[in-house]
Enzyme design. Sequence first.
Site, PDB file in Angstrom:
ATOM      1  N   SER A 160       0.854  -1.185   0.000  1.00  0.00           N
ATOM      2  CA  SER A 160       0.000   0.000   0.000  1.00  0.00           C
ATOM      3  C   SER A 160       0.887   1.231   0.000  1.00  0.00           C
ATOM      4  CB  SER A 160      -0.866   0.003   1.265  1.00  0.00           C
ATOM      5  OG  SER A 160      -1.410   1.287   1.503  1.00  0.00           O
ATOM      6  N   TYR A 186       0.758  -0.091  10.818  1.00  0.00           N
ATOM      7  CA  TYR A 186       0.245  -0.429   9.490  1.00  0.00           C
ATOM      8  C   TYR A 186       1.301  -0.144   8.420  1.00  0.00           C
ATOM      9  CZ  TYR A 186      -2.632  -0.358   5.264  1.00  0.00           C
ATOM     10  OH  TYR A 186      -3.138  -0.598   4.000  1.00  0.00           O
TER      11      TYR A 186
END
Length: 325
Positions: A160, A186
Amino acid sequence: MTHTPQKPIASGFGAASTAAGVIQGIDLTGKTVIVTGGASGIGIETVRAFRSAGARIIVPARDTAKAKEALAAVPDIVVEAMDLLDPASIDRFASRALALTDKVDILVNNAGVMAAPLTRDARGYEMQFAANHLGHFQLTCRLWPVLLRADGARVVALSSYGHRRAGVDFHDPHFERREYDRWVAYGQSKTANALFAVALDSIGRGQNVRAFAVHPGGIATPLARHMLPSEIEASHIFDAEGQPVIDPENNKKSPEQGAATSVWCATSPQLAGMGGVYCADCDIAVALPSDDSPEMHGVRPRAIDPVAAGRLWQLSEQLTGATLG
């Protein structure tokens, strides 16, 4: 086989391309595909595209009943139990997969968790790093014999542009000595996903297994369930009526557009003989000059650094006990 440069190849596709569009003309008859997280969000669109091209598909899922219900409209999908936070469950799934098929042509490590509050698995490992990276690392290692047997397998790791938030902290990956920040955690896991593809490709390319990291785009999916209302508002992923904003050039995509880069990396003949690169918008992404680049598009150096990739591979072997063998 030479190293693939981290630069676009003018694929002819783009941010608005869909999974159905990029798989047009591709025949996957006789191919076996495994997609983690294949029963929701962009995973289900990825499965639909592969199935439309004739692939046989296995979807590991934590809740098999829910997954079967979600995939009811897609014919002939095999759903098997697996929890990425449970090493024994990953091993059981891999054993089952090895019994079901003699080769795996495509493995898409698509499942993930985002911005979760601090949670640890039974080993004490921070959940986002454990589920997003370590679980998929162990799964790939366990499936290695059937990936090799495909003679041309591709492994796709869902990263991502969240990798911009953090690199891998090799001294404290599980937030035992530093304050927990769910977005840093994350970001660390997404950088790890990209580095995993770099390392796996360097190991696998001599044996005809290639790996790619993918940024799917910003998509309103169940992945956002841990986001605060203020964070959702600030991200502008929904309009005033609460509908998802679709603006692919600015990283806001539909699930069908979000699945496109994974499907392109897994199947495109344009990528024959290539691997170890970070892709976005159905092309190889631009390499950015620095980790603190303000650019929304492209990949930062931390996520494609071969030294960090090798270091992460060693750490992952130590933390999981899994190896390619």
